[in-house]
Design a protein around this motif. Sequence first.
Motif, short mmCIF file in Angstrom:
data_model
loop_
_atom_site.label_atom_id
_atom_site.label_comp_id
_atom_site.label_asym_id
_atom_site.label_seq_id
_atom_site.Cartn_x
_atom_site.Cartn_y
_atom_site.Cartn_z
N SER A 154 0.83 -1.20 0.00
CA SER A 154 0.00 0.00 0.00
C SER A 154 0.87 1.25 0.00
CB SER A 154 -0.89 0.01 1.24
OG SER A 154 -1.42 1.29 1.48
N ASN A 175 -0.54 -5.64 5.06
CA ASN A 175 -1.61 -5.59 4.07
C ASN A 175 -1.07 -5.47 2.66
OD1 ASN A 175 -4.05 -5.42 5.91
ND2 ASN A 175 -2.87 -3.67 6.65
N CYS A 177 -2.05 -6.24 -1.84
CA CYS A 177 -2.97 -6.69 -2.88
C CYS A 177 -2.13 -7.34 -3.97
CB CYS A 177 -3.83 -5.55 -3.41
SG CYS A 177 -2.95 -4.25 -4.27
N SER A 219 -10.19 -5.20 -5.25
CA SER A 219 -8.95 -5.86 -5.63
C SER A 219 -8.83 -7.18 -4.89
CB SER A 219 -7.74 -4.97 -5.30
OG SER A 219 -7.68 -4.71 -3.90
N ARG A 221 -6.92 -9.22 -2.32
CA ARG A 221 -6.11 -8.74 -1.20
C ARG A 221 -5.62 -9.88 -0.33
NH1 ARG A 221 -9.88 -3.65 0.62
NH2 ARG A 221 -10.68 -3.24 -1.46
N SER A 223 -3.76 -10.28 3.71
CA SER A 223 -3.28 -9.62 4.92
C SER A 223 -2.72 -10.66 5.87
CB SER A 223 -4.41 -8.82 5.59
OG SER A 223 -5.48 -9.66 5.95
N SER A 256 -2.75 0.81 -4.40
CA SER A 256 -3.45 -0.06 -3.46
C SER A 256 -3.88 0.70 -2.22
CB SER A 256 -2.54 -1.22 -3.06
OG SER A 256 -1.32 -0.72 -2.55
N VAL A 259 -6.15 -0.88 0.35
CA VAL A 259 -5.75 -2.01 1.17
C VAL A 259 -5.76 -1.65 2.64
CG1 VAL A 259 -3.85 -3.57 1.71
CG2 VAL A 259 -4.38 -3.05 -0.66
#
Length: 334
Positions: A154, A175, A177, A219, A221, A223, A256, A259
């Motif tokens: 991000s 985080n 994507c 998107s 993603r 995490s 991103s 995110v």
Amino acid sequence: MSLPQRLYYPLDKAAKELGCDVGDLIHFAANGDINICAKVFDSGEHSEDIISDWVPDLLINDTKLISLIRKHYIIKDEQFIATEEDFFLYNRHDLFEVEKGTLLYKDDIVFHYVNSYVKLFGNVHFTICKEDDEYSLFDYKIDLYEVAGLIQLSKFDFFYNEGDLILGYDINVKNFCLPIDDNEKITGCFSGFNNDFDDNDKYSFIDRDKYFMREESVSNRLSKKNEPVRLSINDMYLTSHEIDRIKNNENKKMTSSAVNIDVFDNPKSRATGEKFIKYLISLLPEFTEKDIESLSPTRIKLILEKIAAKRNVDICDIHSQTLARYLGHESGKR
């Protein structure tokens, strides 16, 4: 011999390719002008050991998955039966009733999501229902067995850590994507999957990331639930797709940013918005006796679409992931 273009560039080579320095790249990423990825690899000891610290929030395409289910299932004597023995179906007797007139059935299907930069291997635990002789996706949960390749950071990870990165310090990131790859064919290390995707619809029910979807904060993603990924500048790359985008002066901020932030920037506003949306839905007579908190976003979307069709009302096309975020649901579940 003429060498091919690199598939991805470490930051020093990317800077040279773009006529700037690494500090510039970090600054541009911090302000949403370019997308930088990190290279990671994580898997269990065995091929189907769940890596539970990774939480996937993937763009399951309800329509494609239902089409796949309809192709490989039949209903016989009120039982869901697979038409192929090797269709990765496990819990064939896990049949149960939830609502009158609705037959529900749980099962699993393995999947690969692959583009030129990243490969995910995992399992979708889905619940399908039959109502009025129609199939629908009631709920699903995703587990991952493997994450391998480039995943995108991000802009906020660069914005808040810009100074530390330039000074050579590591940062912790939770985080991500998946990077965009517009090529029709997979190239590089994962090119062997081309034949699988061409011939097997089991790999087609996760939508690929597109720029227009990023504009809507939609998107694929990933995490980390507990341990963050520790990264230095040496772990970071620009994809050739991103290099080409920059060279072609496509200066759209397709980053991103979504995110790390949800539908609303302010947590208090977000909580109020989630509560208000649930309140509006509960006002519909069809939801009077339903517990909205226990319904999956996929199920809510299906009910709303049926209501709209019955009343001849056009309903906007919204992805289940977006609706899940509006309702404040946990990533990786629907």
